[in-house]
Design a protein around this motif. Sequence first.
Motif, mmCIF file in Angstrom:
data_model
loop_
_atom_site.group_PDB
_atom_site.id
_atom_site.type_symbol
_atom_site.label_atom_id
_atom_site.label_comp_id
_atom_site.label_asym_id
_atom_site.label_seq_id
_atom_site.Cartn_x
_atom_site.Cartn_y
_atom_site.Cartn_z
ATOM 1 N N LYS A 26 0.841 -1.218 0.000
ATOM 2 C CA LYS A 26 0.000 0.000 0.000
ATOM 3 C C LYS A 26 0.864 1.251 0.000
ATOM 4 N N LEU A 27 1.867 1.282 0.866
ATOM 5 C CA LEU A 27 2.738 2.462 0.959
ATOM 6 C C LEU A 27 3.559 2.645 -0.320
ATOM 7 N N ASN A 28 4.001 1.533 -0.892
ATOM 8 C CA ASN A 28 4.762 1.585 -2.146
ATOM 9 C C ASN A 28 3.900 2.134 -3.280
ATOM 10 N N GLU A 29 2.645 1.714 -3.334
ATOM 11 C CA GLU A 29 1.724 2.204 -4.369
ATOM 12 C C GLU A 29 1.449 3.699 -4.213
ATOM 13 N N ASN B 234 12.045 4.408 -13.788
ATOM 14 C CA ASN B 234 11.129 3.322 -13.492
ATOM 15 C C ASN B 234 10.663 3.511 -12.050
ATOM 16 N N SER B 235 9.368 3.431 -11.819
ATOM 17 C CA SER B 235 8.848 3.673 -10.464
ATOM 18 C C SER B 235 9.353 2.646 -9.447
ATOM 19 N N ASN B 236 9.888 1.521 -9.919
ATOM 20 C CA ASN B 236 10.457 0.525 -9.006
ATOM 21 C C ASN B 236 11.917 0.810 -8.670
ATOM 22 N N GLU B 237 12.488 1.859 -9.271
ATOM 23 C CA GLU B 237 13.888 2.199 -9.030
ATOM 24 C C GLU B 237 14.024 3.649 -8.551
ATOM 25 N N LEU B 238 13.229 4.003 -7.579
ATOM 26 C CA LEU B 238 13.232 5.378 -7.072
ATOM 27 C C LEU B 238 14.223 5.531 -5.923
ATOM 28 N N ASN B 239 15.439 4.992 -6.108
ATOM 29 C CA ASN B 239 16.458 5.154 -5.077
ATOM 30 C C ASN B 239 17.046 6.566 -5.165
ATOM 31 N N GLN B 240 17.814 6.943 -4.149
ATOM 32 C CA GLN B 240 18.302 8.325 -4.067
ATOM 33 C C GLN B 240 19.206 8.696 -5.244
ATOM 34 N N ASN B 241 20.010 7.758 -5.712
ATOM 35 C CA ASN B 241 20.908 8.027 -6.832
ATOM 36 C C ASN B 241 20.131 8.368 -8.103
ATOM 37 N N GLU B 242 19.106 7.577 -8.411
ATOM 38 C CA GLU B 242 18.293 7.815 -9.621
ATOM 39 C C GLU B 242 17.482 9.101 -9.496
ATOM 40 N N ILE B 243 16.925 9.340 -8.299
ATOM 41 C CA ILE B 243 16.166 10.576 -8.068
ATOM 42 C C ILE B 243 17.073 11.792 -8.244
ATOM 43 N N ASP B 244 18.310 11.713 -7.740
ATOM 44 C CA ASP B 244 19.244 12.838 -7.872
ATOM 45 C C ASP B 244 19.589 13.120 -9.330
ATOM 46 N N LYS B 245 19.746 12.065 -10.132
ATOM 47 C CA LYS B 245 20.018 12.254 -11.570
ATOM 48 C C LYS B 245 18.853 12.989 -12.231
ATOM 49 N N PHE B 246 17.649 12.545 -11.902
ATOM 50 C CA PHE B 246 16.446 13.180 -12.455
ATOM 51 C C PHE B 246 16.384 14.644 -12.038
ATOM 52 N N GLN B 247 16.605 14.888 -10.747
ATOM 53 C CA GLN B 247 16.500 16.247 -10.217
ATOM 54 C C GLN B 247 17.577 17.166 -10.791
ATOM 55 N N LYS B 248 18.760 16.620 -11.041
ATOM 56 C CA LYS B 248 19.853 17.429 -11.596
ATOM 57 C C LYS B 248 19.478 17.966 -12.970
ATOM 58 N N LYS B 249 18.851 17.131 -13.795
ATOM 59 C CA LYS B 249 18.413 17.575 -15.130
ATOM 60 C C LYS B 249 17.334 18.652 -15.015
ATOM 61 N N GLN B 250 16.429 18.480 -14.032
ATOM 62 C CA GLN B 250 15.360 19.473 -13.848
ATOM 63 C C GLN B 250 15.935 20.793 -13.345
ATOM 64 N N GLU B 251 16.902 20.724 -12.435
ATOM 65 C CA GLU B 251 17.529 21.945 -11.909
ATOM 66 C C GLU B 251 18.305 22.678 -13.007
ATOM 67 N N ASN C 29 6.886 8.328 4.661
ATOM 68 C CA ASN C 29 6.001 7.321 5.271
ATOM 69 C C ASN C 29 6.487 5.914 4.955
ATOM 70 N N PHE C 30 6.843 5.688 3.685
ATOM 71 C CA PHE C 30 7.314 4.363 3.262
ATOM 72 C C PHE C 30 8.628 4.008 3.949
#
Length: 202
Positions: A32-35, A89-106, A158-159
């Motif tokens: 539930k929390l993952n979803e 991929n929503s199953n790979e939302l680790n900090q490293n991948e999130i940071d890569k995404f955020q760096k492009k947005q910044e 929460n998760f």
Amino acid sequence: MKKIFLTFIISLLVLSFIIGLWSINVYNNLIKLNEKVNNQWAQVENVYQRRLDLIPNLVNTVKGSSLFENKTLNQVIEARSKASNIQLNSNELNQNEIDKFQKKQENLNHYMGKFLIILENYPNIKSTENFYELQHQLEGTENRINIEKNKFNEEVNNFNTYRSQFPRILLANSFKIFKEKGYLKSIKSNQSITVDFSNFLN
């Protein structure tokens, strides 16, 4: 002796049953929390995509002015392209991948900021109804991005809090889908926005 052995077997079965029920309960809560994290990530992607969709219209509106600095337009277009090419991929939302995404947005934020600062010197472009409407939509989208990022971080918190508590972490670590999620954090850029009008103004 048989009685002790039987009592031991029954106790073992009862304990196994309790552990089994506990594991099912924890697993279902993790699902539930993952979803919730995945659903909120979809909202984050939607608002970022809305911004990406608005940028070409803004650029095309400005392209009509032959005096506008082409270098800045090209930087915005390139930053948009890089931001749109990164998919998570929503199953790979680790900090490293999130940071890569955020760096492009910044990076895109940086060039959009520069773009809008330069536009201050072009009242004829800013005064057009089309540009005003697009700028208004972009501002609304930026606000929405911040709201959705905060909601995403709440769901991640929460998760991560639930999965990291002992003994739940033992079960969570057994499944790849329940790995710790990363937060959307603002990445401090070393780039400062400097605008030199001498190259393109008469």
